[in-house]
Design a protein around this motif. Structure first.
Motif, PDB file in Angstrom:
ATOM      1  N   VAL A 150       0.874  -1.176   0.000  1.00 37.25           N
ATOM      2  CA  VAL A 150       0.000   0.000   0.000  1.00 37.25           C
ATOM      3  C   VAL A 150       0.909   1.223   0.000  1.00 37.25           C
ATOM      4  O   VAL A 150       1.820   1.328   0.829  1.00 37.25           O
ATOM      5  CB  VAL A 150      -0.920   0.032   1.237  1.00 37.25           C
ATOM      6  CG1 VAL A 150      -1.726   1.334   1.272  1.00 37.25           C
ATOM      7  CG2 VAL A 150      -1.856  -1.174   1.244  1.00 37.25           C
ATOM      8  N   VAL A 151       0.666   2.137  -0.936  1.00 33.84           N
ATOM      9  CA  VAL A 151       1.442   3.365  -1.035  1.00 33.84           C
ATOM     10  C   VAL A 151       0.474   4.523  -0.841  1.00 33.84           C
ATOM     11  O   VAL A 151      -0.375   4.775  -1.708  1.00 33.84           O
ATOM     12  CB  VAL A 151       2.147   3.495  -2.401  1.00 33.84           C
ATOM     13  CG1 VAL A 151       2.985   4.772  -2.443  1.00 33.84           C
ATOM     14  CG2 VAL A 151       3.004   2.261  -2.686  1.00 33.84           C
ATOM     15  N   VAL A 171      -6.937   2.528   5.999  1.00 35.11           N
ATOM     16  CA  VAL A 171      -8.020   1.532   6.056  1.00 35.11           C
ATOM     17  C   VAL A 171      -7.702   0.356   5.135  1.00 35.11           C
ATOM     18  O   VAL A 171      -7.913  -0.812   5.498  1.00 35.11           O
ATOM     19  CB  VAL A 171      -9.361   2.180   5.698  1.00 35.11           C
ATOM     20  CG1 VAL A 171     -10.460   1.123   5.604  1.00 35.11           C
ATOM     21  CG2 VAL A 171      -9.746   3.228   6.743  1.00 35.11           C
ATOM     22  N   ALA A 172      -7.209   0.634   3.920  1.00 38.12           N
ATOM     23  CA  ALA A 172      -6.828  -0.469   3.019  1.00 38.12           C
ATOM     24  C   ALA A 172      -5.723  -1.319   3.638  1.00 38.12           C
ATOM     25  O   ALA A 172      -5.722  -2.551   3.519  1.00 38.12           O
ATOM     26  CB  ALA A 172      -6.388   0.096   1.671  1.00 38.12           C
ATOM     27  N   ALA A 180      -3.902  -6.327   6.186  1.00 39.96           N
ATOM     28  CA  ALA A 180      -3.227  -6.936   7.333  1.00 39.96           C
ATOM     29  C   ALA A 180      -4.028  -8.105   7.898  1.00 39.96           C
ATOM     30  O   ALA A 180      -3.474  -8.924   8.650  1.00 39.96           O
ATOM     31  CB  ALA A 180      -2.991  -5.891   8.418  1.00 39.96           C
ATOM     32  N   ARG A 181      -5.300  -8.215   7.535  1.00 34.86           N
ATOM     33  CA  ARG A 181      -6.140  -9.334   7.961  1.00 34.86           C
ATOM     34  C   ARG A 181      -6.082 -10.468   6.934  1.00 34.86           C
ATOM     35  O   ARG A 181      -7.052 -11.212   6.752  1.00 34.86           O
ATOM     36  CB  ARG A 181      -7.581  -8.867   8.168  1.00 34.86           C
ATOM     37  CG  ARG A 181      -7.732  -7.868   9.315  1.00 34.86           C
ATOM     38  CD  ARG A 181      -9.178  -7.442   9.520  1.00 34.86           C
ATOM     39  NE  ARG A 181     -10.039  -8.556   9.896  1.00 34.86           N
ATOM     40  CZ  ARG A 181     -10.173  -9.036  11.126  1.00 34.86           C
ATOM     41  NH1 ARG A 181      -9.458  -8.517  12.120  1.00 34.86           N
ATOM     42  NH2 ARG A 181     -10.992 -10.033  11.383  1.00 34.86           N
ATOM     43  N   SER A 182      -4.962 -10.608   6.275  1.00 36.92           N
ATOM     44  CA  SER A 182      -4.749 -11.657   5.286  1.00 36.92           C
ATOM     45  C   SER A 182      -3.468 -12.405   5.613  1.00 36.92           C
ATOM     46  O   SER A 182      -2.663 -11.948   6.434  1.00 36.92           O
ATOM     47  CB  SER A 182      -4.638 -11.044   3.880  1.00 36.92           C
ATOM     48  OG  SER A 182      -3.349 -10.481   3.681  1.00 36.92           O
ATOM     49  N   PRO A 183      -3.220 -13.540   4.955  1.00 37.10           N
ATOM     50  CA  PRO A 183      -1.955 -14.255   5.171  1.00 37.10           C
ATOM     51  C   PRO A 183      -0.788 -13.668   4.378  1.00 37.10           C
ATOM     52  O   PRO A 183       0.309 -14.216   4.396  1.00 37.10           O
ATOM     53  CB  PRO A 183      -2.283 -15.667   4.695  1.00 37.10           C
ATOM     54  CG  PRO A 183      -3.361 -15.494   3.680  1.00 37.10           C
ATOM     55  CD  PRO A 183      -4.171 -14.323   4.144  1.00 37.10           C
ATOM     56  N   ALA A 184      -1.018 -12.559   3.695  1.00 32.62           N
ATOM     57  CA  ALA A 184       0.026 -11.968   2.858  1.00 32.62           C
ATOM     58  C   ALA A 184       1.027 -11.171   3.690  1.00 32.62           C
ATOM     59  O   ALA A 184       0.735 -10.715   4.790  1.00 32.62           O
ATOM     60  CB  ALA A 184      -0.604 -11.051   1.806  1.00 32.62           C
ATOM     61  N   GLU A 185       2.215 -10.993   3.133  1.00 37.35           N
ATOM     62  CA  GLU A 185       3.151 -10.008   3.658  1.00 37.35           C
ATOM     63  C   GLU A 185       2.715  -8.651   3.116  1.00 37.35           C
ATOM     64  O   GLU A 185       2.449  -8.512   1.909  1.00 37.35           O
ATOM     65  CB  GLU A 185       4.578 -10.311   3.210  1.00 37.35           C
ATOM     66  CG  GLU A 185       5.598  -9.295   3.713  1.00 37.35           C
ATOM     67  CD  GLU A 185       6.989  -9.541   3.171  1.00 37.35           C
ATOM     68  OE1 GLU A 185       7.883  -8.721   3.466  1.00 37.35           O
ATOM     69  OE2 GLU A 185       7.190 -10.529   2.433  1.00 37.35           O
ATOM     70  N   VAL A 186       2.615  -7.660   3.973  1.00 39.67           N
ATOM     71  CA  VAL A 186       2.093  -6.352   3.576  1.00 39.67           C
ATOM     72  C   VAL A 186       3.147  -5.280   3.832  1.00 39.67           C
ATOM     73  O   VAL A 186       3.641  -5.146   4.958  1.00 39.67           O
ATOM     74  CB  VAL A 186       0.798  -6.006   4.332  1.00 39.67           C
ATOM     75  CG1 VAL A 186       0.254  -4.660   3.865  1.00 39.67           C
ATOM     76  CG2 VAL A 186      -0.255  -7.099   4.126  1.00 39.67           C
ATOM     77  N   LEU A 187       3.482  -4.522   2.789  1.00 40.39           N
ATOM     78  CA  LEU A 187       4.402  -3.404   2.885  1.00 40.39           C
ATOM     79  C   LEU A 187       3.594  -2.114   2.820  1.00 40.39           C
ATOM     80  O   LEU A 187       2.771  -1.947   1.919  1.00 40.39           O
ATOM     81  CB  LEU A 187       5.416  -3.422   1.743  1.00 40.39           C
ATOM     82  CG  LEU A 187       6.155  -4.738   1.462  1.00 40.39           C
ATOM     83  CD1 LEU A 187       7.139  -4.537   0.320  1.00 40.39           C
ATOM     84  CD2 LEU A 187       6.872  -5.236   2.696  1.00 40.39           C
ATOM     85  N   LEU A 188       3.818  -1.212   3.745  1.00 41.75           N
ATOM     86  CA  LEU A 188       3.152   0.086   3.741  1.00 41.75           C
ATOM     87  C   LEU A 188       4.193   1.177   3.526  1.00 41.75           C
ATOM     88  O   LEU A 188       5.166   1.277   4.281  1.00 41.75           O
ATOM     89  CB  LEU A 188       2.422   0.320   5.059  1.00 41.75           C
ATOM     90  CG  LEU A 188       1.805   1.713   5.244  1.00 41.75           C
ATOM     91  CD1 LEU A 188       0.714   1.974   4.206  1.00 41.75           C
ATOM     92  CD2 LEU A 188       1.265   1.887   6.659  1.00 41.75           C
ATOM     93  N   ALA A 241       1.102  -7.321  -5.892  1.00 42.35           N
ATOM     94  CA  ALA A 241       0.203  -6.224  -6.220  1.00 42.35           C
ATOM     95  C   ALA A 241       0.544  -5.032  -5.350  1.00 42.35           C
ATOM     96  O   ALA A 241       1.037  -5.184  -4.227  1.00 42.35           O
ATOM     97  CB  ALA A 241      -1.261  -6.623  -6.017  1.00 42.35           C
ATOM     98  N   ALA A 242       0.273  -3.846  -5.872  1.00 39.14           N
ATOM     99  CA  ALA A 242       0.431  -2.603  -5.115  1.00 39.14           C
ATOM    100  C   ALA A 242      -0.844  -1.796  -5.259  1.00 39.14           C
ATOM    101  O   ALA A 242      -1.430  -1.719  -6.347  1.00 39.14           O
ATOM    102  CB  ALA A 242       1.625  -1.801  -5.623  1.00 39.14           C
TER     103      ALA A 242
END
Length: 285
Positions: free
Chosen positions: A13-14, A50-51, A56-64, A139-140
């Motif tokens: 998320v950017v 919010v996105a 963050a409620r997923s099994p993915a690695e999330v970069l902010l 995805a971004a």
């Protein structure tokens, strides 16, 4: 013989994250009136925030990728984001100014009125952040303002851009895979022809009516999920839809199926005052 396990998705998320205070009022005050905010609470929100919480409620690695002010509000946002989970990585630029605050007033019907204090703080491509890591993302989701940062986000396998950033998308010179917005929001309603580099798909939600998908092949509709019986507030429904859409597209769902699945996540937020309390877990199909 069993197939090897698929590695976890890597999503980014950017964009901006505000220090949001939300609560109920009997009515939005008219000129000269006073409104009393009932049961106020705060959380890191805004379009990017919010996105981010939805992903963050997923099994993915999330970069902010975001930016933070230098006051207590910025410090509170940073601490809350950092506690979002072990799979989260927060990359924040520092700004020598107060962090943006939002005041959200919820009326009894759940509709929200938002007062933004200051300009949202967005990450920029010239910030010393690990922009190269975006090339390794499935995805971004882009909800910032800097066209150069958008070009960096284009390195991800899929690029989803909020319709609020049509100007940045036009200036970037790149084409998004999906532009997502609301047909009920004057800031976001658009057509593919409005973009110098038309996205592969334009997705516009229509609340309880579902929404539309416009591609070069034409326009088709996707359904809306049943509305929740109890409405807490509408704040964050669209951004939760966008976050869920990014996840389902990265996981391989066809676009119409991904929109229908994301619709359930957007509608779920209507049950709560704080959108995080209503967000559903994301699971790969």
């Amino acid at each position: 013989m069993t197939s090897p396990a698929r590695p976890p998705l890597r999503l980014a998320v950017v964009g901006h994250v505000e220090h949001v205070t939300i609560g109920r009022v009997a009515a939005v005050p008219r000129a000269g009136e006073i409104a009393h905010l009932e049961a106020p609470r705060w959380f890191p929100g805004g379009g990017g925030g919010v996105a981010f919480w939805q992903l963050a409620r997923s099994p993915a690695e999330v970069l902010l990728y975001t930016a933070l002010g230098d006051d207590e509000a910025g410090a509170q946002v940073e601490r809350a984001l950092g506690a979002a989970g072990a799979r989260v990585r927060v990359h924040a630029a520092r700004r020598a100014e107060p962090h943006t605050r939002d005041l959200v007033l919820l009326t009894p019907d759940g509709e929200r009125t938002i007062v933004v204090v200051g300009e949202p703080l967005h990450p920029r491509a010239d910030d010393p952040l690990p922009w190269g890591a975006l090339a390794g993302c499935d995805a971004a989701y882009f909800t910032a303002q800097d066209p150069a940062a958008l070009r960096a986000a284009r390195a991800a396998r899929l690029l989803v851009v909020t319709a609020r950033r049509r100007e940045a998308l036009a200036r970037s010179g790149v084409a998004a895979d999906v532009v997502v917005g609301s047909r009920l929001d004057a800031r976001e309603v658009s057509a593919r022809a409005d973009y110098p580099m038309p996205p592969a798909a334009l997705v516009l939600t229509e609340g309880a009516a579902g929404g539309i998908i416009e591609t070069a092949a034409g326009v088709e509709r996707f359904p809306a999920p049943p509305s929740p019986e109890a409405v807490g507030g509408a704040y964050g429904a669209g951004d939760s839809f966008a976050g869920a859409l990014v996840f389902f597209l990265a996981a391989g769902l066809p676009l119409r199926d991904a929109c229908a699945a994301a619709g359930r996540h957007g509608a779920a937020v209507l049950r709560a005052v704080d959108p995080r309390d209503g967000q559903l877990p994301l699971e790969a199909p």
